[in-house]
Write an enzyme that holds these catalytic residues in place. Structure first.
Site, PDB file in Angstrom:
ATOM      1  CB  SER A   1       2.509  -8.075   1.974  1.00  0.00           C
ATOM      2  OG  SER A   1       1.228  -8.076   2.570  1.00  0.00           O
TER       3      SER A   1
ATOM      4  CB  THR B   1      -0.938  -0.002   1.227  1.00  0.00           C
ATOM      5  OG1 THR B   1      -1.847  -1.114   1.125  1.00  0.00           O
ATOM      6  CG2 THR B   1      -1.744   1.278   1.322  1.00  0.00           C
TER       7      THR B   1
ATOM      8  CG  ASP C   1      -2.910  -7.725   3.644  1.00  0.00           C
ATOM      9  OD1 ASP C   1      -3.351  -6.887   4.453  1.00  0.00           O
ATOM     10  OD2 ASP C   1      -3.405  -7.910   2.519  1.00  0.00           O
TER      11      ASP C   1
END
Length: 323
Positions: free
Chosen positions: A50, A11, A83
């Site tokens: 991720s 992100t 994540d």
């Protein structure tokens, strides 16, 4: 001395659509980074969510980071998606051999949104990476000016910028007015010996099984034929339905089976309850006490240990550090 920055995507690097920011783009967007007085040497490793990272990729990053330290870097920063960050950080913590800080960070709001948190997180991570106070602490996660030890940190919220917490211990430090303040110094634990090579990692399968209400264990049938290890996320302090206890005991006779709690914080117990399916019953059947490790970190550790050829006694000893 420099800071070595390795970017993996996530992100923090999302720039709208399929566009991804490079490490140079990220550092250019951070006010105050130049004032640190340390050049940032960037290596763009990947630009992926991720969820697409692998153990092998992270071990390659550790190797590259070790070379950077040998070449004079004072500390390491890795940016990635959030994540799987709690798992990758713990993985790094098990294999990072240096006293230099290895800091992982990311963002919950991407740069196209109002109030992106990536620049602040990256600046705080860089400050920690070049701080003498952060040495000898292993891998660290820095978010929202909090410093977390990799062994305890968890992603506890799906969207909040305060998503990262350490439920069992709290953050070990904070960045306050640009200064790195370490409030607690946990002793570094013994890491995983040896290097897990790609072929061994590929051949090492470790399952994670979460116990649920009225669980019949059907999904565990034949697991020892396809996997080399199992982590069980049990109820509460490490309990399972009575019918599941002999199934797990039979598996423990063939492969290492680690008992953890699905609750998200706290330790499994050893001797408080004694009914069939209780923690003491399962440990007597040969399951390994996972202590305070959550199921996700326990799976990372067990896979690394198996991939490096450790036996049952060594595996049990490694998990004993987390009691």
């Amino acid at each position: 001395m420099s800071i070595a920055l390795f970017t993996l995507g996530g992100t923090i690097a999302m720039a709208g659509g399929s566009n991804r920011l490079t490490g140079a783009d990220l550092t250019d967007a951070v006010p105050g980074l130049v004032e640190l007085g340390r050049p940032v040497e960037v290596q763009d490793i990947a630009a992926v969510p991720s969820s697409n990272l692998t153990v092998a990729t992270m071990l390659d990053v550790v190797d590259a980071a070790s070379k950077a330290i040998s070449n004079g870097a004072t500390g390491i920063v890795v940016t990635q998606g959030t994540d799987t960050l709690e798992e990758t950080a713990f993985l790094v913590d098990q294999v990072w051999p240096h006293s230099n800080p290895f800091v992982l960070t990311g963002a919950m709001r991407n740069p196209t949104l109002a109030g992106p948190d990536g620049p602040a997180n990256l600046l705080a991570a860089a400050r920690v990476a070049c701080s003498p106070a952060a040495r000898d602490l292993g891998a660290l996660v820095v978010f929202s000016d909090q410093i977390h030890a990799a062994r305890w940190v968890r992603k506890t919220h799906s969207t909040s910028t305060a998503a990262f917490a350490s439920p069992n211990a709290g953050p070990i430090g904070q960045v306050v007015e640009g200064q790195v303040r370490i409030l607690a110094r946990p002793d570094r634990q013994d890491g995983v010996p040896g290097r897990a090579e790609p072929a061994e990692l590929e051949a090492t399968k470790v399952a994670l099984y979460t116990v649920t209400l009225d669980d019949d264990g059907l999904l565990l049938e034949g697991l020892a034929d396809t996997h080399q290890g199992l982590v069980v996320a049990g109820f509460g302090v490490g309990h399972v339905p009575a019918a599941l206890a002999p199934v797990l005991g039979a598996l423990a006779e063939r492969i290492p089976v680690v008992l953890t709690s699905r609750t998200g914080s706290g330790s499994v117990l050893r001797s408080t309850y004694s009914s069939v399916g209780s923690e003491s019953d399962l440990l007597q059947r040969g399951l390994i006490d996972g202590g305070f490790l959550d199921p996700y970190k326990a799976r990372v550790l067990l896979r690394l240990l198996l991939a490096t050829g450790e036996g049952l006694d060594e595996i049990t000893g490694a998990f004993a550090q987390h009691h």
